[in-house]
Motif scaffolding. Structure first.
Motif, mmCIF file in Angstrom:
data_model
loop_
_atom_site.group_PDB
_atom_site.id
_atom_site.type_symbol
_atom_site.label_atom_id
_atom_site.label_comp_id
_atom_site.label_asym_id
_atom_site.label_seq_id
_atom_site.Cartn_x
_atom_site.Cartn_y
_atom_site.Cartn_z
ATOM 1 N N UNK A 169 45.878 49.282 55.488
ATOM 2 C CA UNK A 169 44.572 48.804 55.009
ATOM 3 C C UNK A 169 44.735 47.632 54.056
ATOM 4 N N UNK A 170 45.718 47.709 53.166
ATOM 5 C CA UNK A 170 45.928 46.604 52.229
ATOM 6 C C UNK A 170 46.290 45.334 53.009
ATOM 7 N N UNK A 177 44.816 39.849 54.927
ATOM 8 C CA UNK A 177 44.680 38.980 56.084
ATOM 9 C C UNK A 177 43.238 38.578 56.358
ATOM 10 N N UNK A 178 42.341 39.569 56.334
ATOM 11 C CA UNK A 178 40.978 39.324 56.815
ATOM 12 C C UNK A 178 39.944 39.366 55.696
ATOM 13 N N UNK A 179 40.225 40.122 54.661
ATOM 14 C CA UNK A 179 39.293 40.133 53.537
ATOM 15 C C UNK A 179 38.642 41.470 53.279
ATOM 16 N N UNK A 180 38.830 42.420 54.189
ATOM 17 C CA UNK A 180 38.276 43.740 53.913
ATOM 18 C C UNK A 180 39.086 44.838 54.591
ATOM 19 N N UNK A 214 32.180 36.452 52.742
ATOM 20 C CA UNK A 214 33.019 36.883 53.868
ATOM 21 C C UNK A 214 34.495 36.891 53.469
ATOM 22 N N UNK A 215 34.845 36.112 52.448
ATOM 23 C CA UNK A 215 36.234 36.066 51.985
ATOM 24 C C UNK A 215 36.553 37.271 51.106
ATOM 25 N N UNK A 216 35.594 37.666 50.306
ATOM 26 C CA UNK A 216 35.781 38.829 49.433
ATOM 27 C C UNK A 216 34.772 39.896 49.827
ATOM 28 N N UNK A 217 34.877 40.361 51.071
ATOM 29 C CA UNK A 217 33.886 41.311 51.594
ATOM 30 C C UNK A 217 34.332 42.745 51.369
ATOM 31 N N UNK A 218 35.054 42.984 50.284
ATOM 32 C CA UNK A 218 35.574 44.328 50.042
ATOM 33 C C UNK A 218 35.665 44.615 48.554
ATOM 34 N N UNK A 219 34.958 45.672 48.139
ATOM 35 C CA UNK A 219 35.064 46.092 46.740
ATOM 36 C C UNK A 219 36.245 47.024 46.554
#
Lengths: 239, 477
Positions: B161-162, B167-170, B245-250
C-alpha cells in the motif's frame, strides 16, 4: 568490611541509577505521542504525573486489586523510609520522632501489602503466567526486608543504640562494625544485607520504573502538536 | 489456526521501499543492531522496554486477547517478545543470567513469533491508557515491524500500500482520471437527490480548503456517503475547497510500519499540495490514524504549516470544521431526516487516544457526538468502559485490514460487537456512527459474521449529509 560494602552498594546504586536516568533523558522523543485526552499545558502535565505517582491514577482505572496492593506498599514504604531517618541522622530531625508508631504500623501494612501482591501473582492465572523468576525474586527480597525489619521491632531487638553509634562513624572509618552480641544484632545484619542486595539490582531491573515513569512520553508530553513544532535532532537531519 | 498470520512481503513490494527484498543472510545480527539503533532514536522504546513491572493490569485490556484468548496477545506478553531479546543483548542481567530474567536469543522461533504477534496488534493504544506508566505497545510494535523490514521480513499488505501512495498518490492506487470520474458522478448524484449543484472540485488552485480524505471515501460504501456529506457542508457554508489528485490520501501506513522516513515522505505530498494549490486551510476527512498523523505529526514531519490561515487550527478535522460552522450558525440540520436511525458512536482508537479536536482535552469525544446529536433525535452511548479513551479498536487497524487476517479481525471485533449488541437490544440502536475509514471497512465486513447487517455502520458525515438543509441559509466564510 561493612563500610566497604556500604560504599560499594551506594556506588553501584547511584552510578547505575543515574546512568539509566541519563540514558532516558538523552534519548530523543521524535514524535508527540501523549495518550489523550492529555493536558494542553506544562502545568497540566505536572499534575498528571503527580496523580500517577501519588494516586496511581491509571492503575486505578485498570485493576483495583493491583492498585490497592501497589498503593498500600508504596505509600507505607515512603513512611517507613522517613522513619528510618532516626537511624542515619544525628541529631534526629524533630518530625521523625512522632512518626515512630505510624512508622511501625506502616511497616506491618507494608509487609501485608507485599504478601498480598505475592498472593495475587500466584492466584490470578493471567498474572501468574506473565511472572518470571525475577518478578518473584524481587518480591521475596522486599518481603525479607520487611519481615527482618518487623522482627527487630517486635521479637529480636538488636542493640540499636550501639548500632547507630557505629553507623554514624561508618562513613568516616573503615574499622567500625556494628555489635554482634545477640540474635537481634544478626537480624540487623541480615536486614542490611538484603537492602544492599535490593539497591545493587535496582538499576538493572524493573525497579527502574521509579525513575523511568517520569520519562514516559505518553504521560509527560504536552498535547500541543499543532501549536508547537516538535523535532528531534536526528529527525532534523532528514528535513 | 488459519488466517492469523500475515502474508510476507515479496521483493517487488519490499525493494522499492528501500528494504531488503528477502531475509538477509546475517539477519540475527542485523536485527539486533537495528534494535540498538532504535533504542537510541526513540525514548519511548528505551523506557518501555526497561520499566514494565509485570503488574498484569493490561492483561485483559487488548481486544485481540479478549477475542483470541491467546496469551501472547496480552500487551505485556506481546512486549515481552521484544523485551526478552532486549535483555539478552542489551542488559547485564540478560547477558549473564538469561534464564533468571527470561532473556532469549533472536533466533528463528523468536522471529516467527514476532512476525505473527506484532501483526496481531492494531497499535490502538488501549493498553497505554491502563498502564500505570503509560507503556504504549504501539511503540513496541512499530519498532518490531521496522526491525523486521530492515532484515527483509516485511508484511505484504502494508508495504504494498505504501508503494501505491508513493507511485500513484493513494492507498487504493486510484489514478487521476478515475478519481475525476467518481467526483463528477457524485456531483450528479447529489444534484439528482437534492436539486442542488454541489461541487466536488479536483486540483483547483486557490480554493480556500484542501480536503484530504482517506481514499476509501472515493470508492467504498459506506465511506462515500460521508464524502458527499463533506461536500454538502462546504457548499452550504460557501467555503470553496478542492481535492488533490497528487495528495488524494489522508491515510499514512508509514506509521503502521514504524517508519519515520516513510511517514514523512507520505505526509510531504499533502503539505506540498497545500502550498502549490495556495489553499488557506487543510481539512482531514474521517480517518482515524490519518488524523493521528495529521494532528500529531504533520507539523513535526513537514512543518511548520505557517503558510495557512492562522485563524484556524492546522490541520483541522472535518468534524471540527463542521462543528465550528454549526456553532456559528452557518448550517441548518433537520434531525427528523435521520428519524429512521437510533444512533450510537464508536470512538476510533487513534482519534480517541492519540489526538484531540477543538481547544479542550477530550474534544475528540464531544465534537463528533455534538454533530450526531445535532443531526438526529435518538443518540445513546455504549457501555462507558468501551467508549472515550477506553474505546475498543474495531479489530482491523494498524495495517491488519487484510483478508488473510480475517479470523483475527473477526475475533478482534468481539469486544466492540458485544457492546454494540447490548445497545441494539436495550435501546433499539440500528446505526453505529464512525469517523474512520478502516473502522467502516472492517465493520462492514465483520458485523455480518456476528449476525448484524453491514448497513448498521456509516459515517458521522453520512448523518450530517442526510440532515443538512441545502440552501436554507446563506452560509458564512
Amino acid at each position: 568490611m561493612l563500610t566497604f560494602l556500604a560504599y560499594f552498594v551506594a556506588t553501584i546504586f547511584l552510578i547505575g541509577f543515574l546512568s539509566r536516568i541519563f540514558v532516558y533523558a538523552r534519548s530523543p522523543a521524535p514524535l508527540k505521542i501523549p495518550t489523550t485526552p492529555a493536558p494542553t499545558t506544562r502545568l497540566g502535565v505536572i499534575w498528571r504525573l503527580v496523580t500517577e505517582v501519588v494516586f496511581f491514577n491509571s492503575l486505578f482505572k485498570s485493576d483495583k486489586l493491583a492498585w490497592a496492593g501497589g498503593l498500600a506498599f508504596h505509600a507505607t514504604l515512603a513512611v517507613v523510609l522517613i522513619r528510618h531517618a532516626r537511624y542515619f541522622v544525628d541529631p534526629m530531625p524533630a518530625f521523625v520522632g512522632p512518626l515512630q508508631i505510624i512508622g511501625i504500623v506502616a511497616g506491618v501494612v507494608m509487609a501485608a501489602a507485599l504478601a498480598f501482591l505475592l498472593l495475587r501473582r500466584l492466584v490470578f492465572e493471567r498474572v501468574r503466567y506473565i511472572s518470571s523468576r525475577a518478578d518473584y525474586g524481587i518480591l521475596f527480597l522486599l518481603l525479607g526486608i520487611a519481615f527482618s525489619g518487623l522482627l527487630m521491632d517486635f521479637v529480636l531487638r538488636p542493640n540499636i543504640v550501639a548500632i547507630k553509634t557505629q553507623l554514624m562513624t561508618m562513613w568516616s572509618s573503615v574499622t567500625g562494625l556494628p555489635p554482634v552480641n545477640s540474635a537481634g544484632d544478626v537480624m540487623f545484619l541480615l536486614h542490611l544485607l538484603l537492602v544492599g542486595a535490593l539497591l545493587v539490582i535496582f538499576p538493572f531491573s524493573k525497579l527502574m520504573h521509579a525513575g523511568g515513569l517520569f520519562f514516559s512520553p505518553t504521560r509527560n508530553q504536552v498535547d500541543n502538536p499543532r501549536e508547537k513544532r516538535h523535532v528531534a535532532p536526528w529527525a532534523k537531519a532528514l528535513d | 489456526m488459519a488466517h492469523l498470520a500475515p502474508y510476507p512481503g515479496m521483493p517487488k513490494h519490499m525493494e522499492p521501499m528501500g528494504f531488503p527484498g528477502e531475509r538477509v543472510e546475517n539477519w540475527q545480527q542485523k536485527g539486533v543492531e537495528k534494535l540498538g539503533e532504535l533504542l537510541k532514536k526513540y525514548r519511548s522504546l528505551q523506557v518501555y522496554l526497561d520499566i514494565c513491572v509485570k503488574c498484569g493490569a493490561c492483561t485483559d485490556k487488548c481486544h485481540y486477547y479478549l477475542g483470541t484468548q491467546d496469551a501472547n496477545n496480552m500487551p505485556v506478553q506481546r512486549a515481552e517478545l521484544m523485551r526478552s531479546v532486549y535483555r539478552r543483548y542489551f542488559t547485564p542481567a540478560g547477558k549473564m543470567f538469561p534464564g533468571l530474567v527470561n532473556a532469549v536469543d533472536f533466533d528463528e522461533e523468536t522471529l516467527q513469533k514476532w512476525f505473527t504477534y506484532f501483526h496481531q496488534c492494531s497499535q490502538c493504544r488501549r493498553c497505554s491508557v491502563f498502564c500505570p506508566f503509560g507503556i504504549d505497545t504501539a511503540e513496541i510494535t512499530m519498532a518490531a515491524r521496522e526491525i523486521m523490514n530492515a532484515i527483509g521480513v516485511g508484511h505484504k499488505y502494508s508495504v504494498e500500500i505504501i508503494g501505491k501512495v508513493h507511485q500513484i498518490g493513494n492507498n487504493l492506487g486510484i489514478p487521476k482520471p478515475a478519481l475525476k470520474g467518481t467526483l463528477e458522478f457524485l456531483e450528479e448524484e447529489i444534484l439528482d437527490s437534492t436539486g442542488h449543484d454541489v461541487r466536488l472540485p479536483l486540483d483547483q488552485p486557490g480554493a480556500d480548503v484542501l480536503l484530504v480524505a482517506p481514499s476509501a471515501d472515493f470508492f467504498s460504501e459506506p465511506h462515500i456517503q460521508s464524502l458527499m456529506g463533506y461536500a454538502k457542508v462546504f457548499h452550504q457554508a460557501g467555503i470553496s475547497f478542492t481535492i488533490s489528485s497528487y495528495a488524494s490520501e489522508a491515510a499514512n501506513f508509514g506509521m503502521f510500519i514504524g517508519s519515520y522516513e516513510h511517514q514523512k515522505k507520505i505526509a510531504k505530498r499533502v503539505v506540498e499540495q497545500a502550498r502549490d494549490l495556495k489553499v488557506k486551510r487543510l481539512v482531514v476527512g474521517e480517518c482515524g490514524h490519518a488524523w493521528r498523523v495529521a494532528y500529531s505529526f504533520w507539523n513535526t514531519l513537514n512543518g511548520p504549516l505557517d503558510f495557512l490561515d492562522p485563524r484556524y487550527p492546522a490541520p483541522q478535522h472535518i468534524c471540527e470544521f463542521t462543528h465550528d460552522l454549526l456553532q456559528r450558525g452557518a448550517l441548518s440540520l433537520d434531525k427528523e431526516a435521520n428519524d429512521n436511525y437510533r444512533v450510537t458512536f464508536h470512538d476510533s482508537c487513534n482519534v480517541a487516544r492519540a489526538t484531540r479536536m477543538g481547544p479542550k482535552a477530550g474534544g475528540q469525544f464531544e465534537i463528533p457526538r455534538d454533530l450526531i446529536r445535532a443531526s438526529c433525535n435518538h443518540f445513546v452511548d455504549m457501555d462507558e468502559d468501551t467508549i472515550h479513551e477506553k474505546t475498543f479498536c474495531c479489530g482491523g487497524g494498524g495495517g491488519l485490514l487484510t483478508d488473510e487476517l480475517m479470523d483475527l479481525r473477526i475475533r478482534g471485533a468481539l469486544p466492540r460487537v458485544t457492546a454494540l449488541k447490548r445497545v441494539m437490544e436495550s435501546d433499539k440502536v440500528n446505526f453505529m456512527a464512525l469517523i474512520c475509514a478502516i473502522c467502516k471497512a472492517q465493520f462492514s465486513k465483520v458485523l455480518p459474521m456476528y449476525g448484524i447487517s453491514m448497513d448498521v455502520v456509516g459515517g458521522v458525515h453520512q448523518l450530517v449529509s442526510n440532515a443538512i438543509q441545502l440552501g436554507a441559509k446563506k452560509g458564512v466564510v
